[in-house]
Design a protein around this motif. Structure first.
Motif, PDB file in Angstrom:
ATOM      1  N   VAL A   1      -5.324 -16.644 -15.991  1.00 23.49           N
ATOM      2  CA  VAL A   1      -6.081 -17.549 -15.119  1.00 23.49           C
ATOM      3  C   VAL A   1      -5.160 -18.172 -14.086  1.00 23.49           C
ATOM      4  CG1 VAL A   1      -7.385 -19.727 -15.041  1.00 23.49           C
ATOM      5  CG2 VAL A   1      -7.920 -17.996 -16.773  1.00 23.49           C
ATOM      6  N   VAL A   2      -4.005 -18.621 -14.510  1.00 25.09           N
ATOM      7  CA  VAL A   2      -3.063 -19.271 -13.587  1.00 25.09           C
ATOM      8  C   VAL A   2      -2.667 -18.316 -12.463  1.00 25.09           C
ATOM      9  CG1 VAL A   2      -0.733 -20.232 -13.375  1.00 25.09           C
ATOM     10  CG2 VAL A   2      -2.210 -20.913 -15.291  1.00 25.09           C
ATOM     11  N   ASN A   3      -2.417 -17.064 -12.782  1.00 25.89           N
ATOM     12  CA  ASN A   3      -1.943 -16.103 -11.778  1.00 25.89           C
ATOM     13  C   ASN A   3      -3.056 -15.279 -11.135  1.00 25.89           C
ATOM     14  OD1 ASN A   3       0.984 -16.530 -11.931  1.00 25.89           O
ATOM     15  ND2 ASN A   3       0.685 -15.930 -14.048  1.00 25.89           N
ATOM     16  N   LEU A   4      -4.296 -15.578 -11.455  1.00 28.66           N
ATOM     17  CA  LEU A   4      -5.434 -14.821 -10.938  1.00 28.66           C
ATOM     18  C   LEU A   4      -5.476 -14.718  -9.410  1.00 28.66           C
ATOM     19  CD1 LEU A   4      -8.033 -13.262 -11.588  1.00 28.66           C
ATOM     20  CD2 LEU A   4      -9.244 -15.463 -11.514  1.00 28.66           C
ATOM     21  N   PRO A   5      -5.181 -15.771  -8.656  1.00 25.85           N
ATOM     22  CA  PRO A   5      -5.264 -15.624  -7.199  1.00 25.85           C
ATOM     23  C   PRO A   5      -4.375 -14.508  -6.649  1.00 25.85           C
ATOM     24  CG  PRO A   5      -5.108 -17.931  -7.780  1.00 25.85           C
ATOM     25  CD  PRO A   5      -4.867 -17.152  -9.044  1.00 25.85           C
ATOM     26  N   PHE A   6      -3.184 -14.383  -7.198  1.00 23.10           N
ATOM     27  CA  PHE A   6      -2.290 -13.327  -6.703  1.00 23.10           C
ATOM     28  C   PHE A   6      -2.840 -11.955  -7.054  1.00 23.10           C
ATOM     29  CE2 PHE A   6       1.442 -10.656  -6.331  1.00 23.10           C
ATOM     30  CZ  PHE A   6       1.964 -11.106  -5.118  1.00 23.10           C
ATOM     31  N   ASP A   7      -3.414 -11.816  -8.250  1.00 26.08           N
ATOM     32  CA  ASP A   7      -4.015 -10.543  -8.644  1.00 26.08           C
ATOM     33  C   ASP A   7      -5.172 -10.190  -7.715  1.00 26.08           C
ATOM     34  OD1 ASP A   7      -2.221 -10.373 -10.748  1.00 26.08           O
ATOM     35  OD2 ASP A   7      -3.628 -11.212 -12.215  1.00 26.08           O
ATOM     36  N   LEU A   8      -5.995 -11.170  -7.375  1.00 29.08           N
ATOM     37  CA  LEU A   8      -7.113 -10.919  -6.462  1.00 29.08           C
ATOM     38  C   LEU A   8      -6.627 -10.591  -5.054  1.00 29.08           C
ATOM     39  CD1 LEU A   8      -9.576 -13.696  -7.689  1.00 29.08           C
ATOM     40  CD2 LEU A   8      -9.708 -11.226  -8.122  1.00 29.08           C
ATOM     41  N   LEU A   9      -5.564 -11.254  -4.614  1.00 27.50           N
ATOM     42  CA  LEU A   9      -4.988 -10.943  -3.301  1.00 27.50           C
ATOM     43  C   LEU A   9      -4.469  -9.513  -3.276  1.00 27.50           C
ATOM     44  CD1 LEU A   9      -4.041 -12.305  -0.507  1.00 27.50           C
ATOM     45  CD2 LEU A   9      -1.789 -12.269  -1.589  1.00 27.50           C
ATOM     46  N   ARG A  10      -3.735  -9.120  -4.308  1.00 26.92           N
ATOM     47  CA  ARG A  10      -3.190  -7.767  -4.382  1.00 26.92           C
ATOM     48  C   ARG A  10      -4.323  -6.738  -4.377  1.00 26.92           C
ATOM     49  NH1 ARG A  10       0.331  -8.378  -8.354  1.00 26.92           N
ATOM     50  NH2 ARG A  10      -1.286  -8.166  -9.916  1.00 26.92           N
ATOM     51  N   ASN A  11      -5.389  -7.014  -5.103  1.00 25.42           N
ATOM     52  CA  ASN A  11      -6.537  -6.112  -5.113  1.00 25.42           C
ATOM     53  C   ASN A  11      -7.132  -5.987  -3.707  1.00 25.42           C
ATOM     54  OD1 ASN A  11      -8.710  -4.582  -6.618  1.00 25.42           O
ATOM     55  ND2 ASN A  11      -9.905  -6.164  -5.608  1.00 25.42           N
ATOM     56  N   GLU A  12      -7.261  -7.098  -3.031  1.00 21.86           N
ATOM     57  CA  GLU A  12      -7.810  -7.097  -1.666  1.00 21.86           C
ATOM     58  C   GLU A  12      -6.920  -6.273  -0.736  1.00 21.86           C
ATOM     59  OE1 GLU A  12     -10.797  -8.463   1.080  1.00 21.86           O
ATOM     60  OE2 GLU A  12     -10.698  -8.785  -1.084  1.00 21.86           O
TER      61      GLU A  12
ATOM     62  N   THR B   1       0.833  -1.203   0.000  1.00 22.69           N
ATOM     63  CA  THR B   1       0.000   0.000   0.000  1.00 22.69           C
ATOM     64  C   THR B   1       0.865   1.249   0.000  1.00 22.69           C
ATOM     65  OG1 THR B   1      -1.723  -1.217   1.178  1.00 22.69           O
ATOM     66  CG2 THR B   1      -1.856   1.176   1.227  1.00 22.69           C
ATOM     67  N   VAL B   2       1.862   1.282   0.874  1.00 19.13           N
ATOM     68  CA  VAL B   2       2.740   2.449   0.962  1.00 19.13           C
ATOM     69  C   VAL B   2       3.501   2.650  -0.346  1.00 19.13           C
ATOM     70  CG1 VAL B   2       4.825   3.339   2.082  1.00 19.13           C
ATOM     71  CG2 VAL B   2       2.968   2.433   3.466  1.00 19.13           C
ATOM     72  N   ILE B   3       4.086   1.583  -0.843  1.00 21.39           N
ATOM     73  CA  ILE B   3       4.869   1.692  -2.070  1.00 21.39           C
ATOM     74  C   ILE B   3       3.994   2.162  -3.227  1.00 21.39           C
ATOM     75  CG2 ILE B   3       6.093   0.336  -3.811  1.00 21.39           C
ATOM     76  CD1 ILE B   3       7.784   1.088  -1.430  1.00 21.39           C
ATOM     77  N   SER B   4       2.802   1.603  -3.336  1.00 22.33           N
ATOM     78  CA  SER B   4       1.904   2.010  -4.418  1.00 22.33           C
ATOM     79  C   SER B   4       1.609   3.498  -4.353  1.00 22.33           C
ATOM     80  CB  SER B   4       0.601   1.219  -4.349  1.00 22.33           C
ATOM     81  OG  SER B   4       0.866  -0.147  -4.521  1.00 22.33           O
ATOM     82  N   ALA B   5       1.299   3.985  -3.167  1.00 20.51           N
ATOM     83  CA  ALA B   5       0.983   5.409  -3.004  1.00 20.51           C
ATOM     84  C   ALA B   5       2.219   6.279  -3.207  1.00 20.51           C
ATOM     85  CB  ALA B   5       0.390   5.655  -1.629  1.00 20.51           C
ATOM     86  N   GLN B   6       3.358   5.868  -2.681  1.00 16.39           N
ATOM     87  CA  GLN B   6       4.561   6.685  -2.736  1.00 16.39           C
ATOM     88  C   GLN B   6       5.162   6.758  -4.139  1.00 16.39           C
ATOM     89  OE1 GLN B   6       4.222   8.377  -0.408  1.00 16.39           O
ATOM     90  NE2 GLN B   6       5.375   7.860   1.402  1.00 16.39           N
TER      91      GLN B   6
END
Length: 192
Positions: free
Chosen positions: A154-165, A100-105
């Motif tokens: 599709v294979v990497n979808l869980p990580f994308d959903l985790l990052r979104n969360e 979160t910090v890195i994304s904002a900074q």
């Protein structure tokens, strides 16, 4: 500081990168200046410029040290579901605040360079398959999944959903959310 106690080599570089990281976290990319970092590290701007001619070069070195060099452990339990849930737990552990910090900074960096988070991730990640690509390949090798082409998305979808969360809640991801990502979304996609 006397000449005999002067930092050199790896010791000096570590001090600079530590100071640069603290500066980035506290002041964002806008405050991520050679002047601020040199002052915080107790050195001079020319010392920084010799190692990193551009501010973006120093930023990449800092992000490699504090973000890209910490790979997420990929479990190998022998079970597709357990490996996937374990990997998401490992990815979530201690990274929510950092992400979160890195994304904002880094928003100013992205605007200045015309790049985005995906391009930065690709620059920082180690070569080779991503975590879920490893998990799926192991499941195929064990015979748990058919050996057929699968979309990388599709294979990497869980990580994308985790990052979104992580980005949406700015909190560690709940066990319920991790389980839902795997059981309700990902496994049905893989097994259809």
């Amino acid at each position: 500081m006397s000449l005999n106690s002067r930092r050199r080599g790896a010791e000096l570089e570590d001090a600079i990168l530590d100071a640069a990281w603290d500066t980035l976290i506290e002041h964002g990319y806008h405050g991520f200046t050679f002047e601020a970092i040199a002052a915080r590290a107790g050195t001079s701007r020319p010392v920084l410029y010799r190692r990193w001619p551009q501010r973006a070069d120093l930023l990449m070195a800092v992000l490699h040290k504090f973000w890209g060099s910490q790979p997420i452990e990929v479990p190998d339990t022998g079970d597709l579901r357990a490996d996937a849930i374990g990997f998401l737990r490992n990815a979530d552990k201690g990274r929510t605040g950092l992400m979160t910090v890195i994304s904002a900074q880094l928003m100013e960096y992205f605007r200045e360079t015309g790049t985005n988070f995906e391009e930065l991730r690709d620059r920082l990640r180690r070569p080779g398959p991503l975590g879920f690509e490893v998990i799926v390949a192991r499941a195929v090798a064990r015979g748990d999944l058919p050996d057929e082409p699968r979309s990388r998305r599709v294979v990497n979808l869980p990580f994308d959903l985790l990052r979104n969360e992580m980005l949406m809640t700015m909190r560690p991801v709940s066990e319920q959310a991790i389980t839902e990502i795997i059981d309700d979304v990902w496994l049905p996609l893989l097994l259809r």
